[in-house]
Scaffold this motif. Structure first.
Motif, PDB file in Angstrom:
ATOM      1  N   ARG A  24       2.020 -13.738  26.295  1.00 23.17           N
ATOM      2  CA  ARG A  24       1.123 -12.312  26.313  1.00 23.17           C
ATOM      3  C   ARG A  24       2.109 -11.304  25.386  1.00 23.17           C
ATOM      4  NH1 ARG A  24       0.528 -11.618  31.035  1.00 23.17           N
ATOM      5  NH2 ARG A  24      -1.616 -12.073  31.221  1.00 23.17           N
ATOM      6  N   VAL A  25       3.579 -11.541  25.650  1.00 24.02           N
ATOM      7  CA  VAL A  25       4.330 -10.755  24.675  1.00 24.02           C
ATOM      8  C   VAL A  25       4.437 -11.219  23.311  1.00 24.02           C
ATOM      9  CG1 VAL A  25       6.763 -10.097  24.320  1.00 24.02           C
ATOM     10  CG2 VAL A  25       5.995 -10.012  26.751  1.00 24.02           C
TER      11      VAL A  25
ATOM     12  N   TYR B  44       1.715 -12.197  21.925  1.00 23.88           N
ATOM     13  CA  TYR B  44       0.576 -11.941  21.287  1.00 23.88           C
ATOM     14  C   TYR B  44       0.613 -10.480  20.977  1.00 23.88           C
ATOM     15  CZ  TYR B  44      -4.451 -10.664  21.480  1.00 23.88           C
ATOM     16  OH  TYR B  44      -5.858 -10.176  20.879  1.00 23.88           O
ATOM     17  N   VAL B  45       0.961  -9.550  21.808  1.00 21.26           N
ATOM     18  CA  VAL B  45       1.139  -8.254  21.636  1.00 21.26           C
ATOM     19  C   VAL B  45       1.963  -7.873  20.100  1.00 21.26           C
ATOM     20  CG1 VAL B  45       1.836  -5.815  22.517  1.00 21.26           C
ATOM     21  CG2 VAL B  45       0.645  -7.560  23.965  1.00 21.26           C
ATOM     22  N   PHE B  46       3.163  -8.714  20.252  1.00 10.34           N
ATOM     23  CA  PHE B  46       4.086  -8.240  19.088  1.00 10.34           C
ATOM     24  C   PHE B  46       3.506  -8.521  17.888  1.00 10.34           C
ATOM     25  CE2 PHE B  46       7.118 -10.492  16.193  1.00 10.34           C
ATOM     26  CZ  PHE B  46       7.936  -9.472  15.738  1.00 10.34           C
TER      27      PHE B  46
ATOM     28  N   CYS C 117       0.318  -8.652  17.080  1.00 10.56           N
ATOM     29  CA  CYS C 117      -0.583  -8.002  16.786  1.00 10.56           C
ATOM     30  C   CYS C 117      -0.136  -6.508  16.187  1.00 10.56           C
ATOM     31  CB  CYS C 117      -1.506  -7.428  18.214  1.00 10.56           C
ATOM     32  SG  CYS C 117      -2.490  -8.515  18.602  1.00 10.56           S
ATOM     33  N   ILE C 118       0.859  -6.046  16.523  1.00  8.62           N
ATOM     34  CA  ILE C 118       1.722  -4.821  15.742  1.00  8.62           C
ATOM     35  C   ILE C 118       2.445  -5.267  14.614  1.00  8.62           C
ATOM     36  CG2 ILE C 118       1.646  -3.837  18.025  1.00  8.62           C
ATOM     37  CD1 ILE C 118       4.936  -4.193  18.311  1.00  8.62           C
TER      38      ILE C 118
ATOM     39  N   ARG D 291      -3.795 -17.735  19.349  1.00  4.81           N
ATOM     40  CA  ARG D 291      -3.682 -17.767  20.786  1.00  4.81           C
ATOM     41  C   ARG D 291      -5.132 -18.638  21.386  1.00  4.81           C
ATOM     42  NH1 ARG D 291      -6.628 -12.441  23.459  1.00  4.81           N
ATOM     43  NH2 ARG D 291      -8.287 -13.371  22.513  1.00  4.81           N
TER      44      ARG D 291
END
Length: 280
Positions: A6-7, A9-11, A13-14, A269
């Motif tokens: 999850r971390v 994925y978020v990283f 995305c930014i 993902r």
């Protein structure tokens, strides 16, 4: 997803938005500093991508391999930005050698996006969606070569200015033509993004809201590009700072690659979910 994925994925995305800050701060361009930051930033992207995909590109399962390969190619452009463009700044701030490197990297970026969409089209075809994927494929097959042509001539202009003291007259005389080439390349890339967003939504690799968001944002960018017109404006001649001008921003050669990058994150993902216990 587990916490680590999850971390990651978020990283990822930014990353495109963080990259504009990292690239734009010219103060980072200190010998030894920008190289170290670039390597660390690139390594973080590579590790996050591998973690998110659960090593899908090495699997023997054809579907997961295609997703992993497509995702890897689509995130490659901003991985290269992270590695090589730290503190680079806009073209009017960089020196000739840096700008030559800029256009060579843009050539690789355009080729990676085209390759990623080609692989994605194959994966979508296997999933049973061919209509929108074929439209996107047609658009990206036209935009890719146009980007290569534009970047090659921009490289030639910078190279000539460095070695001859001025941009070759033949290139200067074709300035309006190159603006048109860049406009059409960006326009077609946004069209390809719209088509592939619809295709991903059809096979439910993107949720309904995510598909709608991708299509709205891409459509707005396309509208700003059309409103701006065929000519790419000189940022120093704008009445307001370039970063407040939407038409200028959406026409920056790397900006149309943001949405494909995010597609790549989604594909990585999904490839990881098909392998992980929670995906099963």
């Amino acid at each position: 997803m587990n916490t680590v994925r999850r971390v990651s994925y978020v990283f990822l995305c930014i990353v495109p938005f963080l990259s504009f800050v990292v690239v734009g701060v010219r103060a980072f361009r200190v010998p030894g500093v920008y190289q170290a930051l670039g390597v660390a930033y690139f390594a973080a992207i590579a590790i996050a991508a591998w973690t998110l995909s659960a090593g899908a590109i090495r699997t023997d399962v054809q579907g997961r391999r295609l997703l992993g390969l497509a995702g890897t190619l689509l995130i490659t452009p901003f991985a290269l930005v992270a590695l090589l463009w730290v503190g680079l700044g806009p073209p009017w701030q960089a020196n000739a050698a840096e700008n030559q490197m800029r256009y060579l990297v843009l050539i690789v970026m355009a080729a990676a996006i085209a390759g990623g969409f080609v692989v994605l089209r194959e994966a979508l075809s296997e999933a049973g969606e061919r209509f929108y994927a074929t439209l996107g494929f047609a658009a990206i097959m036209l935009s890719g070569p146009l980007y290569l042509i534009w970047n090659a001539f921009e490289f030639g202009a910078v190279f000539g200015k460095e070695h001859a003291g001025e941009v070759p007259a033949a290139i200067v005389s074709l300035g309006d033509v190159f603006d048109l080439v860049l406009f059409v390349a960006g326009f077609l890339t946004y069209l390809a993004t719209l088509a592939f967003a619809a295709s991903l939504g059809r096979v439910q690799w993107l949720g309904r809201r995510a598909t709608r968001a991708f299509m709205i944002v891409t459509g707005v960018a396309l509208l700003f590009l059309v409103i701006r017109g065929l000519q790419f404006p000189d940022p120093r001649a704008l009445s307001t700072p370039w970063y407040t001008n939407p038409g200028f921003i959406v026409g920056i050669p790397a900006v149309p690659f943001i949405m494909p990058f995010l597609f790549g994150v989604v594909l990585l993902r999904r490839a990881g979910e098909e392998q992980s216990p929670e995906g099963s």
